[in-house]
Write an enzyme that holds these catalytic residues in place. Structure first.
Site, PDB file in Angstrom:
ATOM      1  N   GLU A 159     -11.020  -0.237  -3.825  1.00 32.54           N
ATOM      2  CA  GLU A 159     -10.249   0.385  -2.748  1.00 32.54           C
ATOM      3  C   GLU A 159      -9.021   1.079  -3.331  1.00 32.54           C
ATOM      4  O   GLU A 159      -8.794   1.083  -4.548  1.00 32.54           O
ATOM      5  CB  GLU A 159      -9.833  -0.662  -1.711  1.00 32.54           C
ATOM      6  CG  GLU A 159      -8.871  -1.708  -2.233  1.00 32.54           C
ATOM      7  CD  GLU A 159      -8.508  -2.757  -1.196  1.00 32.54           C
ATOM      8  OE1 GLU A 159      -9.200  -2.846  -0.156  1.00 32.54           O
ATOM      9  OE2 GLU A 159      -7.529  -3.503  -1.421  1.00 32.54           O
ATOM     10  N   HIS A 199      -2.972  -0.898  -5.371  1.00 34.14           N
ATOM     11  CA  HIS A 199      -2.877   0.090  -4.294  1.00 34.14           C
ATOM     12  C   HIS A 199      -1.692   1.026  -4.539  1.00 34.14           C
ATOM     13  O   HIS A 199      -0.604   0.844  -4.019  1.00 34.14           O
ATOM     14  CB  HIS A 199      -2.758  -0.543  -2.921  1.00 34.14           C
ATOM     15  CG  HIS A 199      -3.180   0.425  -1.858  1.00 34.14           C
ATOM     16  ND1 HIS A 199      -4.249   0.215  -1.037  1.00 34.14           N
ATOM     17  CD2 HIS A 199      -2.687   1.646  -1.517  1.00 34.14           C
ATOM     18  CE1 HIS A 199      -4.397   1.243  -0.221  1.00 34.14           C
ATOM     19  NE2 HIS A 199      -3.461   2.141  -0.513  1.00 34.14           N
ATOM     20  N   ASP A 256       0.833  -1.219   0.000  1.00 37.98           N
ATOM     21  CA  ASP A 256       0.000   0.000   0.000  1.00 37.98           C
ATOM     22  C   ASP A 256       0.861   1.261   0.000  1.00 37.98           C
ATOM     23  O   ASP A 256       0.654   2.177   0.804  1.00 37.98           O
ATOM     24  CB  ASP A 256      -0.927   0.025   1.224  1.00 37.98           C
ATOM     25  CG  ASP A 256      -1.720  -1.253   1.400  1.00 37.98           C
ATOM     26  OD1 ASP A 256      -2.106  -1.851   0.375  1.00 37.98           O
ATOM     27  OD2 ASP A 256      -1.949  -1.661   2.546  1.00 37.98           O
ATOM     28  N   ARG A 289       4.594  -8.699  -0.567  1.00 37.20           N
ATOM     29  CA  ARG A 289       4.315  -7.528  -1.397  1.00 37.20           C
ATOM     30  C   ARG A 289       5.419  -6.487  -1.198  1.00 37.20           C
ATOM     31  O   ARG A 289       5.819  -6.213  -0.073  1.00 37.20           O
ATOM     32  CB  ARG A 289       2.954  -6.922  -1.038  1.00 37.20           C
ATOM     33  CG  ARG A 289       1.785  -7.853  -1.311  1.00 37.20           C
ATOM     34  CD  ARG A 289       0.474  -7.268  -0.794  1.00 37.20           C
ATOM     35  NE  ARG A 289       0.486  -7.105   0.653  1.00 37.20           N
ATOM     36  CZ  ARG A 289      -0.463  -6.475   1.340  1.00 37.20           C
ATOM     37  NH1 ARG A 289      -1.470  -5.914   0.710  1.00 37.20           N
ATOM     38  NH2 ARG A 289      -0.373  -6.395   2.658  1.00 37.20           N
TER      39      ARG A 289
END
Length: 729
Positions: free
Chosen positions: A211, A276, A36, A306
């Protein structure tokens, strides 16, 4: 052990495509270990935030590559006033009205860790430097009548009003329905003043999640990009909605959801679940970039596999963004335009190396060329693969990061251990000391490689097979054995063409540096070699003279390295002389191999040479026929950027700038009526503007620059002819 794989072959092909000859800096993905991610560029620094889970923190660096070793500043945690219990997600750092803010997601109170309780929070800092001052908790952003699950909020201004867009649930029942995108108006970054409005919701076939929104404008188009399907899926990806700049963003009908997705998985380079994201500008403001996370796990993952990646963004003619496919990790990419050049003070020049073990003559090797976390490192016979090639990059604090071209992960001591025999493996770059290394020259071209964390050295484990393929890499106390000695073989320099800047110039023979004798400022002062003392007598400004030739000027005296009387005689001693525009002071500097260059006089065609190939301090520097010996090979380490000194000021070239100082606009007059390039750099040397003109007068409008002093330089046909300090009020 499988050494040649389809993955490795495809990476090698991509490396060829992605590695043109470059004069600028470069970087490789991943740049951090965060999911993110969000990057905000401000006053010479990239500020990076992302999900840690346990706190709100950020890193900052002058370069993307430098984020790999950048310190992490923790600014908020469960122990902070107003802190939540945990589950800190997706922070974003930005400035508004002269203050710093961080938006982040965490539970609505300090006792719950229930995912259904995740809500939107705000931090504020009044300091001009966000690493100082106090980060104050400003509270929660609560949409009136809709205090439901809410995450991933972003702040943006549109037509004079401020808004947030976030991902949330339709009702208070977390188990019902998917995640939608909502918008609400705010009076300041922490106060919602309107009811929320629905913008987007999941489309059939795209899971139950919308999102990670982000906004980027171009022309009269407002682009809203967001992630769909959910982070556990390898098909996590980006969708696009657009709005005309004159429309009302609170109205769902203002937004046109474009068909298909704009950024998705790339199986060929093991990039799954890319999403994201956030947008940021290049340092000089001429390019758009985006940052995102992806995982090498083919089944998708919402965990610490990630990593943070950055790529340049491009544009369609209708002002909608063009996202390139996710790039391979590890390969070199050109850095954003105008990026600051980091100083270098290092035994090892930045570049791509094979690392050979003395005891076996085998190479350090990423097992199976895997891009996955915790992949083991051992030694193996030379295969020429990317899993045996390492990008070594100096850090501002004098250490290095060592990352693999096969996957881009960093050489890391497991769990940051300080114990003997602790395993050394691959891990996403995170700025930790257990990923930072120093090189100690032990002679004969070998080094010991020392961990900053433990002060122990890289060591091939001796279990009776220390010379064989597969012998493991670990750390251990320095014992002086051949299994702890490594040779660095440069296979690809990251900067074989020199850019204008200030350099330390080191002779391959003896490792001594070019030195102005006694810092003498006189014409004819002798130039020799000496131990590195880090003073201006040993720093040399190298600037292009056009046609592939350079001027080399002493930082101490400002005078140029010069062949006396342009002599073509062998053995003529090299000295300094006041600056003239003649061939006695012009040098061809051409890369030969392994980060070393030959330096050839334009006047004589002879090479810069250490007398008698001496390795001793005080050995004279002269010119001699080029034969490729170590005494004719020089390494150029950029220790600073261009300081603005040129052959003449503007008035010496009948050029003028007015007004100076200026507010928003100044004019430069007297330009030649042919292609002329104008550069404006700040006092760190960072390029902030570049224009080309064929007119004799050019009006420079730079309203957005902060007040201060800048350097204006003028270049014709690649040759810089003049410079002047200018002041913006």
């Amino acid at each position: 052990m499988l050494k040649i794989t389809k993955h490795l072959i495809s990476l090698a092909f991509l490396l060829i495509l992605a590695s043109p000859s470059m004069t600028g800096q470069d970087f490789s993905n991943p740049v951090a270990d965060l999911a993110d991610p969000y990057i905000f560029y401000y006053q010479n620094y990239y500020y990076l935030t992302g999900t840690t889970g346990g706190d709100v923190s950020f890193q900052r660096s002058r370069t993307l590559e430098g984020l790999k070793s950048a310190r992490r500043y923790t600014v908020f945690s469960p122990s902070s006033p107003g802190g939540q219990a945990g589950n800190y997600w997706a922070p974003e750092i930005f400035r508004y009205n002269g203050k710093w803010y961080i938006y982040y997601t965490a539970p609505k109170n300090n006792s719950s860790l229930n995912i259904a309780d995740q809500r939107m929070h705000v931090l504020e800092n009044n300091a001009s430097d966000p690493t100082t001052g106090t980060w104050v908790y400003k509270g929660r952003l609560v949409p009136p009548g809709a205090d439901y699950y809410a995450i991933d909020h972003i702040f943006f201004t549109h037509n004079g009003s401020n808004y947030i867009i976030y991902s949330g649930k339709r009702t208070s029942n977390f188990s019902i329905g998917g995640q939608n995108l909502y918008i609400a108006q705010v009076s300041n970054p922490w106060t919602i003043t309107s009811s929320r409005s629905l913008l987007t919701e999941p489309i059939f076939g795209e899971g139950t999640v919308n999102e990670g929104p982000a906004i980027i404008r171009r022309g009269n188009t407002v682009n809203l990009t967001y992630s769909v399907e959910g982070c556990t899926s390898p098909n996590y990806r980006l969708r696009l909605a657009t709005m005309n700049a004159s429309s009302n963003p609170m109205s769902r009908s203002s937004w046109n959801i474009r068909p298909g997705t704009v950024f998705s998985r790339n199986d060929q380079v093991d990039a799954f679940g890319p999403g994201h994201h956030g947008f940021f500008k290049s340092p000089d403001g001429t390019e758009d970039w985006f940052v995102y996370h992806a995982t090498p796990e083919a089944g998708g993952a919402c965990n610490n596999s990630r990593t943070t990646r950055a790529q340049r963004l491009y544009w369609n003619t209708d002002n909608t963004p063009v996202f390139p496919a996710p790039s391979a990790t590890g390969i070199k990419l050109t850095s954003p335009s105008g990026e600051f050049t980091l100083p270098v003070d290092s035994q090892i020049a930045n570049g791509i190396y094979k690392i050979q073990v003395k005891i076996s003559n085998r190479m350090l090797d990423v097992e199976g060329a895997s891009p996955k976390n915790a992949t083991n490192v051992s030694q193996y016979q030379d295969t020429g693969g990317l899993n045996q090639q390492w990008h070594i990059q100096a850090t501002p604090e004098g250490c290095h990061t060592i990352t693999s071209l096969a996957g881009g992960l960093a050489l890391d001591v497991i769990n940051c251990s300080i114990a003997n025999a602790a395993n050394v493996r691959m891990w996403p770059p995170n700025g930790g000391y257990c990923q930072q290394w120093s090189f100690v020259d032990i002679g004969d071209g070998y080094y010991r490689v020392v961990s900053r964390q433990s002060n122990k050295v890289l060591d091939i484990q001796d279990t009776g097979q220390v010379t064989q393929n597969g012998a493991n890499l670990q750390q251990y106390d320095w014992l002086g054995r051949d299994n702890q000695k490594f040779k660095m073989e440069l296979v690809g320099s990251t900067n074989t063409e020199l850019v204008d800047g200030v350099y330390r110039i080191t002779s391959k023979k003896g490792g001594k540096v070019l030195d102005l004798n006694s810092c003498d400022a006189a014409n004819g002062a002798n130039i020799h070699v000496w131990n590195w003392l880090n003073n201006d007598c040993q720093k040399w400004q190298v600037s292009s003279e056009g046609g592939g030739f350079y001027r080399i000027q002493s930082e101490s005296s400002g005078k140029s390295v010069d062949v006396p009387f342009c002599s073509s005689d062998l053995g003529v001693n090299i000295h300094q002389w006041q600056n003239y525009d003649n061939d006695c002071q012009k040098w061809m500097i051409k890369h030969v191999s392994n980060g070393y260059y030959k330096v050839i006089s334009k006047a004589s065609g002879l090479a810069l040479d250490v007398e008698n190939c001496s390795p001793n301090i005080g050995a004279n520097v002269l010119q001699y026929s080029y034969w490729g010996g170590d005494c004719q090979l020089w390494r150029f380490d950029n220790i600073n950027i261009l300081k603005g000194r040129t052959n003449s000021s503007l008035d010496e070239k009948n050029l003028s700038v007015s007004p100076n100082p200026f507010s928003d606009v100044f004019s430069i007059k007297g330009l030649p009526k042919k292609m002329t390039t104008l550069f404006i750099r700040d006092m760190t040397g960072r390029l902030v503007r570049k224009v080309e003109t064929t007119q004799d007068t050019y009006d420079f409008e730079i309203k957005d620059l902060i007040p201060g002093m800048y350097i204006l330089t003028v270049s014709v046909n690649g040759k810089q002819i003049a410079s002047e300090k200018i002041i913006k009020e």
